[in-house]
Scaffold this motif. Structure first.
Motif, PDB file in Angstrom:
ATOM      1  N   UNK A 130      31.766  18.341 -46.693  1.00 48.75           N
ATOM      2  CA  UNK A 130      31.080  17.759 -47.851  1.00 48.75           C
ATOM      3  C   UNK A 130      31.455  18.530 -49.109  1.00 48.75           C
ATOM      4  N   UNK A 131      31.474  19.871 -48.977  1.00 45.92           N
ATOM      5  CA  UNK A 131      31.875  20.705 -50.113  1.00 45.92           C
ATOM      6  C   UNK A 131      33.291  20.371 -50.564  1.00 45.92           C
ATOM      7  N   UNK A 132      34.199  20.214 -49.591  1.00 44.62           N
ATOM      8  CA  UNK A 132      35.593  19.927 -49.940  1.00 44.62           C
ATOM      9  C   UNK A 132      35.696  18.603 -50.683  1.00 44.62           C
ATOM     10  N   UNK A 133      34.980  17.590 -50.208  1.00 46.69           N
ATOM     11  CA  UNK A 133      35.041  16.291 -50.892  1.00 46.69           C
ATOM     12  C   UNK A 133      34.388  16.364 -52.269  1.00 46.69           C
ATOM     13  N   UNK A 134      33.345  17.209 -52.389  1.00 50.14           N
ATOM     14  CA  UNK A 134      32.782  17.450 -53.715  1.00 50.14           C
ATOM     15  C   UNK A 134      33.868  17.959 -54.658  1.00 50.14           C
ATOM     16  N   UNK A 135      34.667  18.900 -54.157  1.00 47.37           N
ATOM     17  CA  UNK A 135      35.705  19.472 -55.023  1.00 47.37           C
ATOM     18  C   UNK A 135      36.783  18.443 -55.352  1.00 47.37           C
ATOM     19  N   UNK A 136      37.176  17.621 -54.362  1.00 46.17           N
ATOM     20  CA  UNK A 136      38.157  16.561 -54.632  1.00 46.17           C
ATOM     21  C   UNK A 136      37.654  15.682 -55.765  1.00 46.17           C
ATOM     22  N   UNK A 137      36.370  15.334 -55.658  1.00 42.27           N
ATOM     23  CA  UNK A 137      35.769  14.481 -56.670  1.00 42.27           C
ATOM     24  C   UNK A 137      35.682  15.199 -58.022  1.00 42.27           C
ATOM     25  N   UNK A 138      35.237  16.476 -58.000  1.00 46.45           N
ATOM     26  CA  UNK A 138      35.011  17.188 -59.254  1.00 46.45           C
ATOM     27  C   UNK A 138      36.311  17.486 -59.978  1.00 46.45           C
ATOM     28  N   UNK A 139      37.349  17.898 -59.217  1.00 48.69           N
ATOM     29  CA  UNK A 139      38.599  18.244 -59.896  1.00 48.69           C
ATOM     30  C   UNK A 139      39.192  16.995 -60.545  1.00 48.69           C
ATOM     31  N   UNK A 140      39.101  15.846 -59.863  1.00 49.14           N
ATOM     32  CA  UNK A 140      39.548  14.609 -60.509  1.00 49.14           C
ATOM     33  C   UNK A 140      38.714  14.333 -61.749  1.00 49.14           C
ATOM     34  N   UNK A 141      37.398  14.604 -61.647  1.00 51.44           N
ATOM     35  CA  UNK A 141      36.548  14.302 -62.803  1.00 51.44           C
ATOM     36  C   UNK A 141      36.842  15.246 -63.969  1.00 51.44           C
ATOM     37  N   UNK A 142      37.211  16.516 -63.660  1.00 46.22           N
ATOM     38  CA  UNK A 142      37.591  17.427 -64.753  1.00 46.22           C
ATOM     39  C   UNK A 142      38.740  16.821 -65.552  1.00 46.22           C
ATOM     40  N   UNK A 143      39.708  16.260 -64.817  1.00 42.81           N
ATOM     41  CA  UNK A 143      40.883  15.738 -65.509  1.00 42.81           C
ATOM     42  C   UNK A 143      40.547  14.460 -66.262  1.00 42.81           C
ATOM     43  N   UNK A 144      39.738  13.590 -65.640  1.00 36.74           N
ATOM     44  CA  UNK A 144      39.390  12.348 -66.327  1.00 36.74           C
ATOM     45  C   UNK A 144      38.585  12.630 -67.588  1.00 36.74           C
ATOM     46  N   UNK A 145      37.773  13.690 -67.559  1.00 36.29           N
ATOM     47  CA  UNK A 145      36.923  13.952 -68.726  1.00 36.29           C
ATOM     48  C   UNK A 145      37.755  14.511 -69.880  1.00 36.29           C
ATOM     49  N   UNK A 146      38.824  15.260 -69.565  1.00 36.86           N
ATOM     50  CA  UNK A 146      39.581  15.903 -70.638  1.00 36.86           C
ATOM     51  C   UNK A 146      40.812  15.087 -71.042  1.00 36.86           C
ATOM     52  N   UNK A 147      41.181  14.111 -70.226  1.00 36.02           N
ATOM     53  CA  UNK A 147      42.405  13.346 -70.472  1.00 36.02           C
ATOM     54  C   UNK A 147      42.334  12.632 -71.824  1.00 36.02           C
ATOM     55  N   UNK A 148      43.331  12.863 -72.645  1.00 38.60           N
ATOM     56  CA  UNK A 148      43.318  12.320 -73.999  1.00 38.60           C
ATOM     57  C   UNK A 148      43.240  13.452 -75.018  1.00 38.60           C
ATOM     58  N   UNK A 149      42.489  14.519 -74.657  1.00 35.18           N
ATOM     59  CA  UNK A 149      42.493  15.750 -75.440  1.00 35.18           C
ATOM     60  C   UNK A 149      41.926  15.655 -76.834  1.00 35.18           C
ATOM     61  N   UNK A 150      40.911  14.804 -77.062  1.00 32.36           N
ATOM     62  CA  UNK A 150      40.261  14.834 -78.371  1.00 32.36           C
ATOM     63  C   UNK A 150      39.352  16.062 -78.432  1.00 32.36           C
ATOM     64  N   UNK A 151      38.919  16.399 -79.634  1.00 34.25           N
ATOM     65  CA  UNK A 151      38.178  17.646 -79.833  1.00 34.25           C
ATOM     66  C   UNK A 151      36.871  17.663 -79.027  1.00 34.25           C
ATOM     67  N   UNK A 152      36.136  16.548 -79.102  1.00 32.75           N
ATOM     68  CA  UNK A 152      34.863  16.470 -78.370  1.00 32.75           C
ATOM     69  C   UNK A 152      35.099  16.639 -76.880  1.00 32.75           C
ATOM     70  N   UNK A 153      36.126  15.949 -76.377  1.00 38.23           N
ATOM     71  CA  UNK A 153      36.406  16.016 -74.949  1.00 38.23           C
ATOM     72  C   UNK A 153      36.710  17.442 -74.516  1.00 38.23           C
ATOM     73  N   UNK A 154      37.496  18.157 -75.329  1.00 43.24           N
ATOM     74  CA  UNK A 154      37.838  19.536 -74.975  1.00 43.24           C
ATOM     75  C   UNK A 154      36.589  20.394 -74.903  1.00 43.24           C
ATOM     76  N   UNK A 155      35.728  20.272 -75.916  1.00 39.84           N
ATOM     77  CA  UNK A 155      34.525  21.097 -75.946  1.00 39.84           C
ATOM     78  C   UNK A 155      33.623  20.789 -74.760  1.00 39.84           C
ATOM     79  N   UNK A 156      33.374  19.496 -74.524  1.00 39.14           N
ATOM     80  CA  UNK A 156      32.434  19.135 -73.470  1.00 39.14           C
ATOM     81  C   UNK A 156      32.996  19.421 -72.083  1.00 39.14           C
TER      82      UNK A 156
END
Lengths: 140, 491
Positions: free
Chosen positions: B132-158
């Motif tokens: 379960x932990x491993x799948x959490x990480x699979x999900x979270x690492x993808x979400x880290x990238x989706x949240x920052x993808x595009x690289x606007x200032x707000x996205x970087x900060x958040x």
């Protein structure tokens, strides 16, 4: 003033082969001794990083003309493929098989499908490490 | 053994890998990911009916027997959530086709989207706590990238905040698993349940249980651990917010569901009582945030927190009715939150701003968008023919049965405030004089995915007769952990 890297470059040319050979040894030792795909991949990546240090990014790119991101995908296909392979034998996902074979150059050898999975790990580790280093290195 | 069980996570994984190879060709990426999403939904649908008719389906990975190997368990709760995940993801995918800029598409948006689905489906299906932990990480690492993808200032900060919080919570997760392993000596959930029942959950195990509640509360945005959510969910593009709001917090809630119904159910007067109190505070604080904001995205984001409060309260009440209510509300909330985020995305695309005070009269030009938003708002609040009603009704019934009158009162007040917060968007954004300076044409493509999700949501409400048996059986089997344990450990 132009610096001269002759000693570093000459030593690198010899060392890289030693390191690569060691990484392959470690990779194959993984089944019965410490080692395996992860550490083997890191050592291979270390050899290529040494090349990058002694020469430059462009030269290394010419020697190894691969897109590392594609290699990540290929490695993942290896790893997932060994899992999916068990579907064809009506076995649960990720079931591995192994047997002894008589290879003409090695004699009696223990071959396992876990090795294919490890090749996947190896490729992914090498490619991820080099992607990170190359991306940061070329960033301006 | 049933190899179908692995398909809900294998299909998106393979799709994601193949998409890496075609990152420059956006058309091929769209075709492949659309095709695989359709297959995924049909496989999940087939699997749901198989589980419903033939009982819990399991798959021992590599053929190793349960406490020793990893097992995938598809029980009704898991498979219902996996099906909802795939339905939500297909809508988000088609919304992404029409709303994303080419830079993001070429920079591996679709592969990471698929990996996120892999992680979420895997977390729902696994029967092993470390897996379960491993799948959490699979999900979270993808979400880290989706949240920052595009690289606007707000996205970087958040994204910095988001990553920091999630790394801390992941470390806590590993620590909690380590404690649990030290005490029980096993990682398989069914085996854990057996061993804890044998020694009768002592104080140490209760502490570990609360440790897990903290971890999953951080992932699922439970009071007092939701501080990171509003900023980071409002930063990325609408599609990404929609997947996050619909799936990520729900995985945390599902884990609470799983651990506290299957493993730590021996001292409900401590653990479950705590959940009831935290749930009540969460729903109230969430809705206060929603009422106070004038940014459309923030209003919806705070409503995510409120829903978490409802469901956690349902889990804490510990009765078949409230479990059924919590599951029903969970399914409803996943679809409607995705729909609302997508509609808000379309609204922002049309109005060119997310500030409510700067837009008005949008409905004159975009009546379909306006009325769809209105329906979604009513569904969110739980007006009878729509989907929110049944879940909330069951939750209230379960709450009264178990004697939590004051929480039920809080819940009803909260519902009223949710209605107020969401109608604020409708009244200020869609109604009124036309003052919005720039009104662009709605790309029609943006509306189809929202309409699809709304149809599902209305179906969940009107077709309750067909859905309820599945939910009820899922709730009943959760109340009796022996069913789960038998399915995993027998043979």
């Amino acid at each position: 003033m132009k610096t001269n890297d002759t000693i570093l470059q000459t030593v690198t040319k010899v060392l890289v082969f030693v390191i690569l050979a060691f990484s392959i040894f470690i990779f194959f030792a993984g089944h019965n001794n410490p080692g395996g795909g992860f550490i083997g991949g890191l050592i291979t990546a270390a050899a290529i990083v040494l090349l990058m240090l002694a020469f430059d990014m462009k030269t290394v790119k010419k020697i190894i003309p691969f897109d590392y991101k594609k290699i990540i995908a290929v490695g993942l296909i290896f790893a997932v493929g060994t899992g999916v392979g068990s579907f064809f034998f009506d076995a649960p996902f990720l079931t591995h098989a192994h047997d002894y074979f008589d290879l003409w150059f090695l004699g009696k050898t223990h071959l396992a499908t876990a090795l294919l999975f490890d090749i996947g790990v190896y490729l992914v580790v090498v490619a991820v490490t080099l992607t990170i280093i190359q991306t940061i290195g070329e960033d301006e | 053994m049933n190899n179908l069980v692995v398909l809900p996570l294998l299909i998106p994984l393979i799709t994601g890998i193949i998409l890496i190879l075609f990152n420059k060709n956006v058309t091929i990426q769209k075709w492949i990911s659309g095709f695989s999403a359709v297959i995924l939904v049909s496989v999940n649908f087939y699997l749901l009916n198989q589980v419903y008719h033939q009982g819990i389906q399991t798959l021992k990975l590599g053929g190793w027997q349960p406490p020793f190997g990893i097992i995938l368990v598809a029980d009704l709760l898991a498979i219902l959530l996996v099906l909802t995940t795939s339905v939500v993801s297909i809508a988000c995918l088609f919304f992404a086709f029409h709303s994303l800029d080419e830079d993001r598409e070429k920079f591996y948006f679709y592969p990471f989207f698929q990996f996120l689905i892999t992680g979420v489906s895997g977390a729902f299906l696994t029967g092993d706590i470390f897996n379960l932990f491993v799948f959490f990480e699979v999900m979270l690492i993808s979400s880290y990238i989706l949240i920052v993808l595009g690289g606007s200032k707000v996205q970087l900060r958040e994204s910095v905040k988001y990553i920091l919080v999630n790394i801390v919570s992941s470390v806590l997760f590993v620590t909690a698993v380590a404690y649990l392993y030290a005490v029980t000596g096993t990682l398989n959930m069914a085996d854990l349940s057996v061993r804890i029942a044998e020694v009768d959950q002592g104080p140490l195990l209760t502490v570990i249980a609360i440790f897990f509640l903290i971890v999953f509360g951080l992932k699922g945005a439970l009071f007092p651990l939701f501080f990171w959510l509003p900023g980071s969910y409002a930063a990325p593009p609408a599609v990404v917010s929609a997947i996050f709001g619909a799936l990520l917090t729900k995985v945390g809630i599902y884990s609470v569901f799983r651990t506290f119904s299957t493993i730590f159910y021996h001292h409900p007067e401590v653990t479950h009582q705590l959940m009831v109190v935290l749930g009540a505070i969460t729903m109230l604080l969430g809705v206060i945030g929603a009422v106070s904001h004038w940014d459309v995205k923030k209003i919806i984001v705070y409503n995510v927190i409120t829903a978490v409060g409802f469901i956690i309260f349902g889990i804490g009440s510990l009765s078949t009715t409230s479990y059924a209510g919590a599951i029903y509300y969970l399914l409803h909330d996943m679809t409607i939150k995705a729909a609302l985020f997508l509609l808000i995305g379309a609204l922002i695309a049309v109005a060119g701003t997310s500030n409510l005070k700067q837009m008005s009269g949008v409905i004159k030009y975009h009546p379909v968008l306006g009325w769809m938003f209105f329906t979604a708002a009513l569904a969110l609040v739980g007006v009878p023919p729509l989907s929110g009603f049944i879940g909330k009704f069951l939750l209230i019934k379960g709450g009264i049965e178990s004697g939590h009158y004051w929480v039920v009162a809080v819940m009803l007040i909260t519902s009223l405030l949710v209605l107020y917060s969401i109608m604020k968007i409708f009244l200020h954004g869609f109604y009124g004089k036309i003052e919005t300076p720039k009104l662009t044409r709605t790309p029609v493509g943006l509306l189809y995915p929202c309409a699809f999700l709304l149809a599902i949501s209305i179906g969940l409400g009107l077709g309750a007769e067909y859905v309820y048996p599945y939910v009820l059986e899922a709730a009943e089997s959760l109340m009796d952990p022996a069913i789960y344990i038998d399915a995993v450990l027998k043979e």
